[in-house]
Design a protein around this motif. Sequence first.
Motif, PDB file in Angstrom:
ATOM      1  N   ALA A 122       0.836  -1.205   0.000  1.00  0.00           N
ATOM      2  CA  ALA A 122       0.000   0.000   0.000  1.00  0.00           C
ATOM      3  C   ALA A 122       0.869   1.253   0.000  1.00  0.00           C
ATOM      4  O   ALA A 122       1.974   1.264   0.559  1.00  0.00           O
ATOM      5  N   ASP A 123       0.375   2.304  -0.649  1.00  0.00           N
ATOM      6  CA  ASP A 123       1.054   3.600  -0.683  1.00  0.00           C
ATOM      7  C   ASP A 123       0.137   4.656  -0.083  1.00  0.00           C
ATOM      8  O   ASP A 123      -1.097   4.512  -0.104  1.00  0.00           O
ATOM      9  N   VAL A 124       0.730   5.723   0.423  1.00  0.00           N
ATOM     10  CA  VAL A 124      -0.035   6.805   1.044  1.00  0.00           C
ATOM     11  C   VAL A 124       0.475   8.147   0.541  1.00  0.00           C
ATOM     12  O   VAL A 124       1.679   8.390   0.539  1.00  0.00           O
ATOM     13  N   GLU A 125      -0.436   9.003   0.100  1.00  0.00           N
ATOM     14  CA  GLU A 125      -0.108  10.386  -0.241  1.00  0.00           C
ATOM     15  C   GLU A 125      -0.532  11.266   0.933  1.00  0.00           C
ATOM     16  O   GLU A 125      -1.703  11.281   1.309  1.00  0.00           O
ATOM     17  N   VAL A 126       0.419  11.991   1.511  1.00  0.00           N
ATOM     18  CA  VAL A 126       0.152  12.825   2.684  1.00  0.00           C
ATOM     19  C   VAL A 126       0.399  14.278   2.326  1.00  0.00           C
ATOM     20  O   VAL A 126       1.397  14.604   1.682  1.00  0.00           O
ATOM     21  N   ARG A 127      -0.515  15.137   2.757  1.00  0.00           N
ATOM     22  CA  ARG A 127      -0.348  16.574   2.479  1.00  0.00           C
ATOM     23  C   ARG A 127      -0.853  17.376   3.661  1.00  0.00           C
ATOM     24  O   ARG A 127      -1.886  17.055   4.246  1.00  0.00           O
ATOM     25  N   GLU A 128      -0.095  18.424   4.031  1.00  0.00           N
ATOM     26  CA  GLU A 128      -0.556  19.309   5.106  1.00  0.00           C
ATOM     27  C   GLU A 128      -1.665  20.203   4.569  1.00  0.00           C
ATOM     28  O   GLU A 128      -1.560  20.764   3.474  1.00  0.00           O
ATOM     29  N   SER A 129      -2.708  20.347   5.364  1.00  0.00           N
ATOM     30  CA  SER A 129      -3.871  21.113   4.911  1.00  0.00           C
ATOM     31  C   SER A 129      -4.627  21.622   6.122  1.00  0.00           C
ATOM     32  O   SER A 129      -4.796  20.898   7.113  1.00  0.00           O
ATOM     33  N   ARG A 130      -5.095  22.855   6.070  1.00  0.00           N
ATOM     34  CA  ARG A 130      -5.921  23.409   7.146  1.00  0.00           C
ATOM     35  C   ARG A 130      -7.307  22.785   7.114  1.00  0.00           C
ATOM     36  O   ARG A 130      -7.777  22.326   6.077  1.00  0.00           O
ATOM     37  N   THR A 131      -7.966  22.796   8.262  1.00  0.00           N
ATOM     38  CA  THR A 131      -9.256  22.107   8.396  1.00  0.00           C
ATOM     39  C   THR A 131     -10.282  22.514   7.339  1.00  0.00           C
ATOM     40  O   THR A 131     -10.898  21.640   6.722  1.00  0.00           O
ATOM     41  N   PRO A 132     -10.520  23.802   7.068  1.00  0.00           N
ATOM     42  CA  PRO A 132     -11.538  24.143   6.059  1.00  0.00           C
ATOM     43  C   PRO A 132     -11.237  23.545   4.686  1.00  0.00           C
ATOM     44  O   PRO A 132     -12.134  23.017   4.018  1.00  0.00           O
ATOM     45  N   ALA A 199       4.865  32.162   9.659  1.00  0.00           N
ATOM     46  CA  ALA A 199       3.550  32.779   9.481  1.00  0.00           C
ATOM     47  C   ALA A 199       2.624  31.950   8.602  1.00  0.00           C
ATOM     48  O   ALA A 199       1.411  32.008   8.739  1.00  0.00           O
ATOM     49  N   GLY A 200       3.178  31.157   7.682  1.00  0.00           N
ATOM     50  CA  GLY A 200       2.338  30.385   6.779  1.00  0.00           C
ATOM     51  C   GLY A 200       1.904  29.043   7.318  1.00  0.00           C
ATOM     52  O   GLY A 200       1.112  28.344   6.672  1.00  0.00           O
ATOM     53  N   SER A 201       2.376  28.650   8.487  1.00  0.00           N
ATOM     54  CA  SER A 201       2.029  27.329   9.016  1.00  0.00           C
ATOM     55  C   SER A 201       0.560  27.287   9.429  1.00  0.00           C
ATOM     56  O   SER A 201      -0.008  28.291   9.873  1.00  0.00           O
ATOM     57  N   SER A 202      -0.065  26.115   9.292  1.00  0.00           N
ATOM     58  CA  SER A 202      -1.483  25.993   9.612  1.00  0.00           C
ATOM     59  C   SER A 202      -1.747  26.253  11.083  1.00  0.00           C
ATOM     60  O   SER A 202      -2.744  26.888  11.453  1.00  0.00           O
ATOM     61  N   LEU A 203      -0.851  25.812  11.982  1.00  0.00           N
ATOM     62  CA  LEU A 203      -1.059  26.022  13.419  1.00  0.00           C
ATOM     63  C   LEU A 203      -0.919  27.498  13.779  1.00  0.00           C
ATOM     64  O   LEU A 203      -1.726  28.037  14.553  1.00  0.00           O
ATOM     65  N   ARG A 204       0.080  28.171  13.228  1.00  0.00           N
ATOM     66  CA  ARG A 204       0.264  29.611  13.503  1.00  0.00           C
ATOM     67  C   ARG A 204      -0.962  30.393  13.041  1.00  0.00           C
ATOM     68  O   ARG A 204      -1.471  31.275  13.755  1.00  0.00           O
ATOM     69  N   ARG A 205      -1.476  30.083  11.875  1.00  0.00           N
ATOM     70  CA  ARG A 205      -2.648  30.796  11.359  1.00  0.00           C
ATOM     71  C   ARG A 205      -3.873  30.496  12.215  1.00  0.00           C
ATOM     72  O   ARG A 205      -4.708  31.370  12.443  1.00  0.00           O
ATOM     73  N   TRP A 206      -3.992  29.258  12.699  1.00  0.00           N
ATOM     74  CA  TRP A 206      -5.123  28.905  13.566  1.00  0.00           C
ATOM     75  C   TRP A 206      -5.061  29.714  14.859  1.00  0.00           C
ATOM     76  O   TRP A 206      -6.075  30.264  15.307  1.00  0.00           O
ATOM     77  N   ILE A 207      -3.879  29.783  15.467  1.00  0.00           N
ATOM     78  CA  ILE A 207      -3.733  30.519  16.726  1.00  0.00           C
ATOM     79  C   ILE A 207      -4.050  31.995  16.511  1.00  0.00           C
ATOM     80  O   ILE A 207      -4.803  32.606  17.292  1.00  0.00           O
TER      81      ILE A 207
END
Length: 294
Positions: A122-132, A199-207
């Motif tokens: 099995a293979d997995v494609e992983v991508r960082e993405s904000r919740t919306p 500044a562009g990280s999903s966690l920084r933007r969420w905070i």
Amino acid sequence: MRYDLDDLRLFLHVVEEGSITAGARRMHLSLPSASARVRALEHHAGVTLLVRGRRGVRPTPAGTTLARHARDVLAQVARLDGAVASYCRRADAPVRLLAGGSAMHRLVPQALIAFLREHPDADVEVRESRTPQTLRTLADGAADLGVVIDDEAGDADIRTEPLGDDSIVVVGQAGGILAGRTTMSYREAAEHPMVGLDAGSSLRRWIERHLGPHAPAARHRTTVSDINVLVALAAAGVGLAVVPRRAADGDGRVEVCALQDPWARRRQLLAWGPGEPGAAVTALAAHLRVAASV
């Protein structure tokens, strides 16, 4: 009126080429067959669509209108085909997983290691993405699983389940200014030098979204892209850091202090794409649950 999609495609080719002969060639039709189709389309519409001349054809005002709407119709059909096709996946297609920056720190790597070892085919494609964005992608059938934050999931019309705690804490050097403290407000933390995520990280933007426009102005001595580096900087006494609790649990180099702010208490959800999940998707979900429980 009912329009045949192939007739609309042919008509667009004829208009674009300025020639029934060229339009027929693009549709792989004979000239007599293409001419008959165009005449039938005019008869069906009840109006002349093309002005014929020795040097080719050009659309009448009615033909121009038909061409414009035909483009819209065919574009919508293409989008429909793509949306439906996303449900039809090969058995060997990679599992598509989306997750925010917090989940990418420990949860996703731990689950991936266990899953990929257990499922060598099995293979997995992983991508960082904000919740919306994750929720939109899942709803469109363009991903299989997502790790999202509960307060942003709202009433999304997709299947979700609780995954684990993802509360935000403030950390600092062991024995430093947080020693003996169990809770602190973000406003108090911001009175001290801090280190933060880019500044562009999903966690920084969420905070920052939850802090709002009247947030205290924190002095960030530096910003980095990796949570491990952020915790290491805090452990070295460079500044306080605001991170998910999971990033600092069990790390003897730092003091961990819960944030009193209501927005700091949050949970992760496991979100599913539409349709019946395959065996690989179900297995990866199981590994995410195990990783979240550790």
